[in-house]
Design a protein around this motif. Sequence first.
Motif, PDB file in Angstrom:
ATOM      1  N   GLU A   2       0.833  -1.201   0.000  1.00 29.75           N
ATOM      2  CA  GLU A   2       0.000   0.000   0.000  1.00 29.75           C
ATOM      3  C   GLU A   2       0.874   1.259   0.000  1.00 29.75           C
ATOM      4  O   GLU A   2       0.606   2.222  -0.716  1.00 29.75           O
ATOM      5  CB  GLU A   2      -0.908  -0.034   1.230  1.00 29.75           C
ATOM      6  CG  GLU A   2      -2.043   0.953   1.135  1.00 29.75           C
ATOM      7  CD  GLU A   2      -3.025   0.827   2.289  1.00 29.75           C
ATOM      8  OE1 GLU A   2      -3.171  -0.291   2.827  1.00 29.75           O
ATOM      9  OE2 GLU A   2      -3.623   1.843   2.641  1.00 29.75           O
ATOM     10  N   TYR A  14     -10.319   0.665  -0.127  1.00 30.73           N
ATOM     11  CA  TYR A  14     -10.858  -0.672   0.081  1.00 30.73           C
ATOM     12  C   TYR A  14     -12.368  -0.579   0.072  1.00 30.73           C
ATOM     13  O   TYR A  14     -12.947   0.210   0.807  1.00 30.73           O
ATOM     14  CB  TYR A  14     -10.373  -1.257   1.415  1.00 30.73           C
ATOM     15  CG  TYR A  14      -8.890  -1.508   1.419  1.00 30.73           C
ATOM     16  CD1 TYR A  14      -8.379  -2.718   0.958  1.00 30.73           C
ATOM     17  CD2 TYR A  14      -7.990  -0.532   1.848  1.00 30.73           C
ATOM     18  CE1 TYR A  14      -7.012  -2.953   0.931  1.00 30.73           C
ATOM     19  CE2 TYR A  14      -6.623  -0.753   1.826  1.00 30.73           C
ATOM     20  CZ  TYR A  14      -6.139  -1.973   1.362  1.00 30.73           C
ATOM     21  OH  TYR A  14      -4.787  -2.194   1.328  1.00 30.73           O
ATOM     22  N   ALA A  15     -12.976  -1.362  -0.769  1.00 33.33           N
ATOM     23  CA  ALA A  15     -14.428  -1.312  -0.859  1.00 33.33           C
ATOM     24  C   ALA A  15     -14.948  -2.704  -1.194  1.00 33.33           C
ATOM     25  O   ALA A  15     -14.205  -3.561  -1.655  1.00 33.33           O
ATOM     26  CB  ALA A  15     -14.851  -0.322  -1.945  1.00 33.33           C
ATOM     27  N   VAL A  16     -16.221  -2.884  -0.939  1.00 35.17           N
ATOM     28  CA  VAL A  16     -16.834  -4.162  -1.302  1.00 35.17           C
ATOM     29  C   VAL A  16     -17.114  -4.135  -2.799  1.00 35.17           C
ATOM     30  O   VAL A  16     -17.822  -3.270  -3.292  1.00 35.17           O
ATOM     31  CB  VAL A  16     -18.143  -4.390  -0.521  1.00 35.17           C
ATOM     32  CG1 VAL A  16     -18.842  -5.658  -0.999  1.00 35.17           C
ATOM     33  CG2 VAL A  16     -17.857  -4.474   0.972  1.00 35.17           C
ATOM     34  N   SER A  22     -11.576  -8.351  -8.302  1.00 33.37           N
ATOM     35  CA  SER A  22     -10.596  -8.258  -7.224  1.00 33.37           C
ATOM     36  C   SER A  22     -10.111  -6.828  -7.044  1.00 33.37           C
ATOM     37  O   SER A  22      -9.735  -6.440  -5.952  1.00 33.37           O
ATOM     38  CB  SER A  22      -9.425  -9.199  -7.475  1.00 33.37           C
ATOM     39  OG  SER A  22      -8.897  -8.976  -8.753  1.00 33.37           O
ATOM     40  N   GLY A  23     -10.129  -6.082  -8.123  1.00 32.51           N
ATOM     41  CA  GLY A  23      -9.678  -4.709  -7.973  1.00 32.51           C
ATOM     42  C   GLY A  23      -9.787  -3.938  -9.265  1.00 32.51           C
ATOM     43  O   GLY A  23     -10.119  -4.482 -10.317  1.00 32.51           O
ATOM     44  N   VAL A  37      -9.681  -1.831  -4.147  1.00 31.30           N
ATOM     45  CA  VAL A  37      -9.363  -3.208  -3.778  1.00 31.30           C
ATOM     46  C   VAL A  37     -10.591  -3.836  -3.141  1.00 31.30           C
ATOM     47  O   VAL A  37     -11.234  -3.215  -2.284  1.00 31.30           O
ATOM     48  CB  VAL A  37      -8.193  -3.244  -2.762  1.00 31.30           C
ATOM     49  CG1 VAL A  37      -7.781  -4.676  -2.458  1.00 31.30           C
ATOM     50  CG2 VAL A  37      -7.013  -2.442  -3.270  1.00 31.30           C
ATOM     51  N   ASN A  38     -10.909  -5.029  -3.549  1.00 36.59           N
ATOM     52  CA  ASN A  38     -12.060  -5.711  -2.944  1.00 36.59           C
ATOM     53  C   ASN A  38     -11.718  -6.109  -1.514  1.00 36.59           C
ATOM     54  O   ASN A  38     -10.851  -6.951  -1.283  1.00 36.59           O
ATOM     55  CB  ASN A  38     -12.437  -6.946  -3.756  1.00 36.59           C
ATOM     56  CG  ASN A  38     -13.805  -7.471  -3.363  1.00 36.59           C
ATOM     57  OD1 ASN A  38     -14.315  -7.181  -2.279  1.00 36.59           O
ATOM     58  ND2 ASN A  38     -14.408  -8.235  -4.248  1.00 36.59           N
ATOM     59  N   LYS A  39     -12.398  -5.476  -0.576  1.00 38.43           N
ATOM     60  CA  LYS A  39     -12.017  -5.721   0.820  1.00 38.43           C
ATOM     61  C   LYS A  39     -12.507  -7.060   1.343  1.00 38.43           C
ATOM     62  O   LYS A  39     -12.140  -7.472   2.435  1.00 38.43           O
ATOM     63  CB  LYS A  39     -12.461  -4.568   1.713  1.00 38.43           C
ATOM     64  CG  LYS A  39     -13.926  -4.420   1.981  1.00 38.43           C
ATOM     65  CD  LYS A  39     -14.069  -3.373   3.085  1.00 38.43           C
ATOM     66  CE  LYS A  39     -15.495  -2.914   3.233  1.00 38.43           C
ATOM     67  NZ  LYS A  39     -15.562  -1.694   4.049  1.00 38.43           N
ATOM     68  N   HIS A  41     -11.723  -9.803  -0.089  1.00 34.60           N
ATOM     69  CA  HIS A  41     -10.727 -10.818  -0.449  1.00 34.60           C
ATOM     70  C   HIS A  41      -9.656 -10.983   0.627  1.00 34.60           C
ATOM     71  O   HIS A  41      -9.426 -10.079   1.419  1.00 34.60           O
ATOM     72  CB  HIS A  41     -10.093 -10.458  -1.792  1.00 34.60           C
ATOM     73  CG  HIS A  41     -10.990 -10.776  -2.958  1.00 34.60           C
ATOM     74  ND1 HIS A  41     -10.655 -10.490  -4.254  1.00 34.60           N
ATOM     75  CD2 HIS A  41     -12.204 -11.359  -3.003  1.00 34.60           C
ATOM     76  CE1 HIS A  41     -11.629 -10.897  -5.063  1.00 34.60           C
ATOM     77  NE2 HIS A  41     -12.587 -11.410  -4.327  1.00 34.60           N
ATOM     78  N   HIS A  43      -6.087 -11.231   2.590  1.00 35.40           N
ATOM     79  CA  HIS A  43      -4.961 -10.301   2.665  1.00 35.40           C
ATOM     80  C   HIS A  43      -3.966 -10.466   1.505  1.00 35.40           C
ATOM     81  O   HIS A  43      -3.577  -9.492   0.871  1.00 35.40           O
ATOM     82  CB  HIS A  43      -4.277 -10.511   4.017  1.00 35.40           C
ATOM     83  CG  HIS A  43      -2.952  -9.839   4.142  1.00 35.40           C
ATOM     84  ND1 HIS A  43      -2.844  -8.465   4.292  1.00 35.40           N
ATOM     85  CD2 HIS A  43      -1.689 -10.327   4.103  1.00 35.40           C
ATOM     86  CE1 HIS A  43      -1.558  -8.159   4.356  1.00 35.40           C
ATOM     87  NE2 HIS A  43      -0.847  -9.263   4.237  1.00 35.40           N
ATOM     88  N   LYS A  46      -5.294  -9.208  -1.733  1.00 34.65           N
ATOM     89  CA  LYS A  46      -5.347  -7.749  -1.804  1.00 34.65           C
ATOM     90  C   LYS A  46      -3.985  -7.189  -2.173  1.00 34.65           C
ATOM     91  O   LYS A  46      -3.878  -6.265  -2.974  1.00 34.65           O
ATOM     92  CB  LYS A  46      -5.759  -7.165  -0.445  1.00 34.65           C
ATOM     93  CG  LYS A  46      -7.227  -7.343  -0.119  1.00 34.65           C
ATOM     94  CD  LYS A  46      -7.502  -6.718   1.232  1.00 34.65           C
ATOM     95  CE  LYS A  46      -8.782  -7.227   1.822  1.00 34.65           C
ATOM     96  NZ  LYS A  46      -8.802  -7.182   3.279  1.00 34.65           N
TER      97      LYS A  46
END
Lengths: 144, 114
Positions: A2, A14-16, A22-23, A37-39, A41, A43, A46
């Motif tokens: 990050e 980070y969002a649903v 995935s992103g 980034v799909n939160k 998923h 670690h 991500k």
Amino acid sequence: MEKIAQKEGIEIVYAVLDGDVSGLLYRGSNGRVVIGVNKLHPHTRKRFTIAHELGHKKLQHEGDLFVDKSLILFRAPQDRGDRRERAANEFAATLLMPEEMIQHELNKKPIDLEDQSKLESLARKFDVSVQALTYRLINLNLSK
Amino acid sequence: MNAGESSRLYVEVGNRIRKIRSAKAPYLSQGKLASLVAISRTSIVNIEQGKHRVQLHVLCAIADVLGVTMSDLVPLKSKPIPARLPRKTHSAEELVPREEQSVIKFIATHRRKK
């Protein structure tokens, strides 16, 4: 990961995201770059997603929006697929698992892909999924 | 034109056909249109949904029956296809509508700097 992206002036959000997404990498009109980034998923995924989206930016891929789905991230390179996606995956894999560091860990001995516990411990060290590591090892010819 | 854009093109063509057909007086059913252009009703259904990539000669026949020109049915390049996502979207794989919606929502939410 990050922090690297942020140093590049990218905002990480980070969002649903629904389904397999995935992103994404989004370029705003004012030169602003956002990585979503799909939160939901794990670690390691991500991290891979951020690295992959960062790849799209660093490799100067043209486009206002890149949307990436889970499946493509771990597609074997010999599969036909989008050139830019492969390049971004390679960028991510190289960033997350530098060849010299893997060589160092393996101590010049190729790793047996059947040896699940060894794979898992190496994956933990690099903070990546076993799947991502496996592809990397195959690509680097460091597996047997 | 990428895969997403070309899919949207056919969806748009289908929308136009449906719109013009259903506004016809007397009413022109899908079945009637199908028989007038000598294709199956299922094909018309699929063409209107953009699922079937209509062939040029079929589109020509459809335009004839509807009493419009082909250019009424095909969006011109200078008039962007109503994209639900930015036109220069690059997606490794086709997004299902649910995924597309979540991406649109994300962009709408994070378009402006907080």
